[in-house]
Write an enzyme that holds these catalytic residues in place. Structure first.
Site, mmCIF file in Angstrom:
data_model
loop_
_atom_site.group_PDB
_atom_site.id
_atom_site.type_symbol
_atom_site.label_atom_id
_atom_site.label_comp_id
_atom_site.label_asym_id
_atom_site.label_seq_id
_atom_site.Cartn_x
_atom_site.Cartn_y
_atom_site.Cartn_z
ATOM 1 C CB CYS A 2 -25.794 7.983 -36.897
ATOM 2 S SG CYS A 2 -24.382 9.005 -36.649
ATOM 3 N NE ARG A 29 -22.382 5.234 -34.266
ATOM 4 C CZ ARG A 29 -21.085 5.223 -34.528
ATOM 5 N NH1 ARG A 29 -20.235 5.270 -33.540
ATOM 6 N NH2 ARG A 29 -20.642 5.177 -35.748
ATOM 7 C CD1 TRP A 76 -27.773 13.713 -36.758
ATOM 8 C CD2 TRP A 76 -26.051 13.531 -38.150
ATOM 9 N NE1 TRP A 76 -27.160 14.928 -36.794
ATOM 10 C CE2 TRP A 76 -26.108 14.853 -37.643
ATOM 11 C CE3 TRP A 76 -25.046 13.207 -39.057
ATOM 12 C CZ2 TRP A 76 -25.186 15.827 -38.017
ATOM 13 C CZ3 TRP A 76 -24.139 14.182 -39.414
ATOM 14 C CH2 TRP A 76 -24.209 15.475 -38.902
ATOM 15 C CG ASN A 102 -22.795 4.453 -39.713
ATOM 16 O OD1 ASN A 102 -22.972 5.601 -40.108
ATOM 17 N ND2 ASN A 102 -21.798 4.110 -38.920
ATOM 18 N N GLY A 103 -23.203 5.107 -43.061
ATOM 19 C CA GLY A 103 -22.169 5.500 -44.010
ATOM 20 C C GLY A 103 -22.807 6.196 -45.201
ATOM 21 C CD GLU A 472 -13.923 22.894 -26.827
ATOM 22 O OE1 GLU A 472 -13.760 22.934 -28.062
ATOM 23 O OE2 GLU A 472 -14.707 22.094 -26.281
ATOM 24 C CE LYS A 476 -17.362 22.048 -25.884
ATOM 25 N NZ LYS A 476 -17.422 20.856 -26.721
ATOM 26 C CD GLU A 479 -20.231 21.420 -29.603
ATOM 27 O OE1 GLU A 479 -19.944 20.513 -30.370
ATOM 28 O OE2 GLU A 479 -19.745 21.514 -28.450
ATOM 29 C CG HIS A 495 -6.274 43.314 -36.601
ATOM 30 N ND1 HIS A 495 -5.573 44.371 -37.152
ATOM 31 C CD2 HIS A 495 -5.489 42.829 -35.604
ATOM 32 C CE1 HIS A 495 -4.411 44.502 -36.533
ATOM 33 N NE2 HIS A 495 -4.351 43.581 -35.579
ATOM 34 C CE LYS A 594 -18.912 12.220 -27.420
ATOM 35 N NZ LYS A 594 -18.575 13.455 -26.727
#
Lengths: 599, 398
Positions: A2, A29, A76, A102-103, A472, A476, A479, A495, A594
């Protein structure tokens, strides 16, 4: 994933210091393992599963040898679980070259079997390990390190920011394709990193590499070339962020600091863009952008909720718009043509899913706009138009102030694209900073959080502009508290989701304004309340919702748009205090990073 | 001398300035357009301070979120005084920041840079246990009085301090304690050695105790020293700062001023403000950021804090507003001399039109009789006549 860092110092500079500082600056990251490689006559590698602090423990045995060249990595996991073995840097069998990456290397299986056929033994489960072995194969074929590096990288398919060091060499080689990489030009040496905070303590002068470019970094020079070795000239940019912006300024967590910074962030976002005398939003950045076709937002996570907010406003003001999850946006999922406008919403400007969607839109001939927080990010550089949200650096993994700034910025985008002229709207946006400050001054979220810390699950409902805020609020909470939380459109409750609610599942209801939407939401709340479910209303007191609520989180009475942005702050505080009561790792929740630069 | 460390005490509320202090401590009240504490930081940094520790307590959040981790690139370290048990106790909270001689100042008083320089210089020469900044003035009753022995004065070495008295009421000759100190570790023992009076541990008591065994000197300084005791002092401070040129009369580039508005200097119109057509602003007006004056509003001699809206046709004179206040269309703050009741004392003939504290809302068409005080979060219904004090959170029709 990351984060990568590299440093080549003038003699006498300790590369390890720079690398460790850089890794701390990149931990947002990813942080399930970390490592460094130091190079001079030979290469020394230190790496550990866990946060950067575990690496520090591993370095206790390191004899400070004054090496001034090195690379580092914080990981990560994508390929292979977090472990010492899978941590970067990776080396070839004879320790001649060490690599951080990274990737994702998409053709690594094919490369791996080709290398295996040559007798290479792999020690990790990562895709990255093919790189040092490819380089070693080129070295054995008699190539010098620079050529060997370029030849090896040329065989890779996928996304990467890669840096390598060689034994007996004081040079760092780097390459970039679809993963962020920035070079730092300092007085004591030169730097490379996935992101500027890694080295901002040392220099604010930077060069952003573009895809397909290679960099050769020594203590005295930085050269950038294309794949054939032709030099490329880059401007040096100066970063205006303050290195100390990374401090927590007395708060226990970055998240709480960033929640409290929202009035300032909003002011920055709006500054010079709102003219109350004319009732116009003035976005110079969007001059010439006049959509004839449908507007499609692409985004992930929190940014997706902001995108829904923007799409709702565009639709109300007469332009067809939709928000699409970037990961669901692929060939044919949405009709695109030259009339289409595609708006990528990404805090980091590097989110892989969003970048891929924007690139696809570019290829289809659509007009693209990036709404991002990071100056010079991939999103900013690869789109036709860019609007910065100016929220300042956000360190907490859970986005807070950048969401508020995205909501404000996308409101302005919607007004600008529809030529919506309204003094009421300008007044509404200008009241946001003060409204948030009022919530921060008076919030009872901490006490309410304490009452519901042990709940089994949490539901959030809202209607209209409060619907994305409900989503949201739930995101939050999940998370950072690791508790089950879901957001629903208020009218959807009956429903299906109503089957889930009970005495141990509080429902948090957003009710702002005094109009029909609010009244309908109160109807939905009554359905819940009648079943003995605890209800917490987030409201500005314009309705009698408090009669049906067990608790109230008050927000000041504000015009539409402002009220939804401000109401969200109560939900941020609620999530923070619940997670805090549960003792969670608030700034670095488990499994999350992040800036998600893998698809 | 360069590279000084400083401790700034900014934990107290400043209750005499209620209702302005409901949501923020006194150091965050506006001196002209920026918080008092920001002026304090600026003065310290100009005097060569490179490291600041801030003791926060009451509404600490407002301080931390305003300044963040640095001010003008000088790092700010926050320490929290969990219980507000006096200035001595506050300094103990910053104990770890005292390593050798350390400058200590209050965060709610404006002090001239010369005073700070004099105290630092004197301390460096005389090397006592503590050095105090002293100001020659008769007006010490509301503050701290310091008695000195000038019989063997050597100016560079400072003046021997013999006694320090809080709110002296006798006829003896005192210097004013400017609240600018240099202390070293010995002050910490002195604070601990004093029995807290009425539950509060005072820095003044600690200095008294230090005097008994150690040398304490005063640096007599000529410089401006200002303390806001009552809300109308904020008007006086703004006037002084504008007159002295410490705050420059200016209109920010990002402010929107209508062509048909009139700006009468000196005024400060900072970023994001809007001045509507026909409005008149000034002279002697300090606006905070994002303030709005509606069409034909007239604002003279006022300190108007951030995010406040003064709507169309309102007239506002001799007025202090907190943040996010609304003065509705057509309302009048008459201005002029008033008798104002604060706590149990009455102050006569004060030039004070009105105070509206943070988030107070006036719906419009109201008249504020001179000396009116509207509490934080209070609401004044349209067409009211407001006299005297309206408490926080009340909704009134008068």
């Amino acid at each position: 994933m990351c984060g990568i860092i590299g440093f080549v110092g003038q003699p006498g500079n300790d590369a390890l210091d720079v690398l460790m500082t850089g890794l701390s600056g990149l931990e947002y990251r990813g942080y399930d393992s970390a490592g460094v490689a130091l190079a001079n006559a030979s290469i020394e590698v230190y790496k550990r599963e866990g946060e950067v602090s575990s690496l520090e423990a591993a370095l206790e045995n390191h004899q400070a040898g004054g090496q001034s060249v090195g690379i580092g990595h914080t990981r990560w996991s994508t390929h292979g679980p977090p472990s010492d073995r899978n941590a970067h840097p990776h080396t070839d069998a004879e320790n001649r070259v060490a690599v951080v990456h990274n990737g994702i290397i998409e053709n690594y299986e094919a490369l791996k079997s080709s290398l295996r056929n040559d007798g290479v033994v792999f020690t990790s489960e990562t895709d990255t390990e093919v790189v040092p072995h490819l380089i070693a194969r080129e070295l054995e074929a008699g190539r010098d390190p620079k050529t060997a590096f370029r030849e090896a990288i040329g065989q890779l398919a996928g996304s990467y920011a890669i840096a390598a060091v060689f034994e007996g060499s004081e040079t760092v080689y780097a390459a970039r394709n679809e993963s962020p990489l920035v070079l730092g030009i300092g007085d004591d040496g030169h730097y490379l990193a996935s992101d500027v905070p890694a080295f901002i303590e040392y220099t604010d002068r930077v060069i952003y590499l573009d895809d397909g470019e290679y960099a050769t970094i020594t203590a005295d020079t930085v050269t950038v070339t294309d794949a054939t070795g032709q030099p490329i000239t880059h401007d040096i940019d100066t970063i205006e962020w303050d290195a100390e912006d990374a401090g927590k300024s007395g708060y226990d967590h970055y998240m709480l600091k960033e929640i409290n910074e929202q009035p300032t962030a909003i002011r920055e976002c709006l500054r010079g863009r709102l003219n109350e005398l004319t009732g116009r939003v003035e976005l110079e950045e969007l001059a010439g952008l006049d959509p004839d076709g449908v507007v499609t937002f692409v985004a992930c996570g929190t940014s997706y909720h902001a995108a829904m907010f923007g799409a709702t406003l565009l639709n109300r003001w007469g332009v067809d718009a939709r928000a699409v999850l970037a990961s669901e946006f692929d060939g044919g999922s949405v009709p695109l043509g030259p009339d289409s406008v595609v708006i990528g919403v990404t805090q980091s400007g590097e989110t892989a899913d969003t970048m891929r969607a924007l690139r696809e839109a570019n290829r289809a001939g659509a007009t693209t706009l990036a709404v991002t927080n990071v100056v010079g990010s991939s999103a900013a550089r690869e789109t036709d138009y860019t609007l910065y949200i100016r929220a300042g650096p956000e360190i907490g993994v859970a986005a807070t102030k950048t969401f508020a700034s995205q909501q404000a910025a996308l409101t302005m985008v919607a007004a600008s694209l529809t030529d919506h002229r309204s003094r009421e709207l300008i007044q509404s946006l200008r009241s946001v900073a003060n409204g948030i400050q009022q919530v921060l001054d008076d919030s009872s979220a901490r006490a309410i959080a304490e009452a519901y810390t042990e709940a089994r699950a949490y539901f959030f409902i809202g209607r209209g502009l409060d619907y994305p805020v409900a989503l949201e609020g739930a995101l939050k909470l999940k998370e950072i508290s690791y508790k089950h939380a879901e957001g629903f459109a208020a009218g959807e409750l009956k429903h299906g989701p109503l089957a889930l609610v009970g005495e141990d599942t509080p429902v948090f209801a957003l009710v702002t304004g005094g109009g029909k939407r609010a009244e309908k939401t109160i109807g939905n709340i009554k359905e819940v309340e009648a079943r003995g479910v605890p209800v917490v209303a987030v409201t500005d007191g314009q309705t009698e919702v408090d009669r049906y609520a067990d608790h109230v989180l008050e927000v000041p009475e504000l015009p539409e748009v402002a009220s939804s942005i401000v109401a969200n702050v109560q939900l941020q505080l609620l999530a923070y205090w619940i997670a805090n009561d549960l003792g969670r790792s608030i700034d670095k929740p488990r499994h999350l990073a992040k800036s998600v630069t893998v698809e | 001398m360069t590279d000084h460390s400083a401790i700034v005490l900014a934990a107290g509320e400043g209750s005499r300035l209620r209702p302005l202090t409901k949501h923020r401590p006194k150091p965050m009240l506006p001196a002209a357009t920026k918080p008092i504490l920001e002026h304090v930081f600026d003065t310290l940094i100009d005097a060569g301070v490179t490291d600041i520790t801030v003791v926060v307590g009451y509404q600490a959040n407002r301080v931390q979120s305003h300044f963040g981790p640095t001010h003008r690139n000088v790092p700010l370290t926050y320490v929290t005084q969990e219980k507000l048990l006096g200035s001595g106790h506050a300094l103990l909270a910053a104990e770890s920041a005292i390593d050798g001689p350390t400058l200590v100042v209050y965060g709610d008083q404006l002090v001239d840079g010369d005073i700070i320089a004099d105290v630092l210089d004197t301390h460096a020469v005389a090397d006592p246990a503590a050095t105090l900044g002293l100001i020659p003035t008769r007006d010490v009753e509301e503050y701290g009085g310091v008695r000195v022995d000038r019989s063997h004065d050597e100016p560079e070495n400072g003046t021997t301090v013999t006694e320090i008295v809080e709110n002296p009421r006798d006829d003896r000759e005192y210097y004013l304690n400017a609240g600018v100190y240099v202390f070293d570790e010995r002050v910490l023992d002195a604070i601990r050695s004093v029995d807290p009076a009425v539950g509060e541990s005072s820095l003044i008591d600690a200095i008294s105790s230090l005097l008994a065994s150690e040398s304490v000197v005063g640096a007599i300084a000529d410089g401006v020293w200002v303390d806001a005791t009552y809300p109308w002092d904020l008007l006086q401070i703004a006037d002084d700062l504008l007159t002295e040129g410490d705050v420059e009369s200016q209109v920010a580039a990002s402010a929107y001023v209508h062509d048909a508005a009139t700006v009468v200097e000196p005024v400060v119109v900072p970023e994001d403000c809007v001045i509507g057509p026909g409005a008149v602003v000034g002279p002697n007006v300090c606006l905070g950021e994002n303030v709005t004056l509606g069409a034909n509003a007239t604002v003279t001699h006022a300190v108007v804090d951030s995010d406040t809206r003064i709507e169309d046709g309102a007239t506002v004179r001799d007025c202090v507003t907190g943040r996010g206040v609304l003065i509705g269309p057509g309302s009048t703050v008459v201005g002029g001399p008033a008798d104002v009741e604060i706590g149990d004392s009455i102050h006569r003939d004060v030039d004070f039109g009105a105070l509206l504290a943070d988030y107070a809302t006036d719906e419009g068409g109201s008249t504020f009789v001179p000396g009116a005080v509207v509490g934080a979060d209070a609401t004044v219904q349209a067409g009211s006549v407001i006299r005297g004090n309206i408490e926080d959170d009340l909704e009134v029709r008068g």
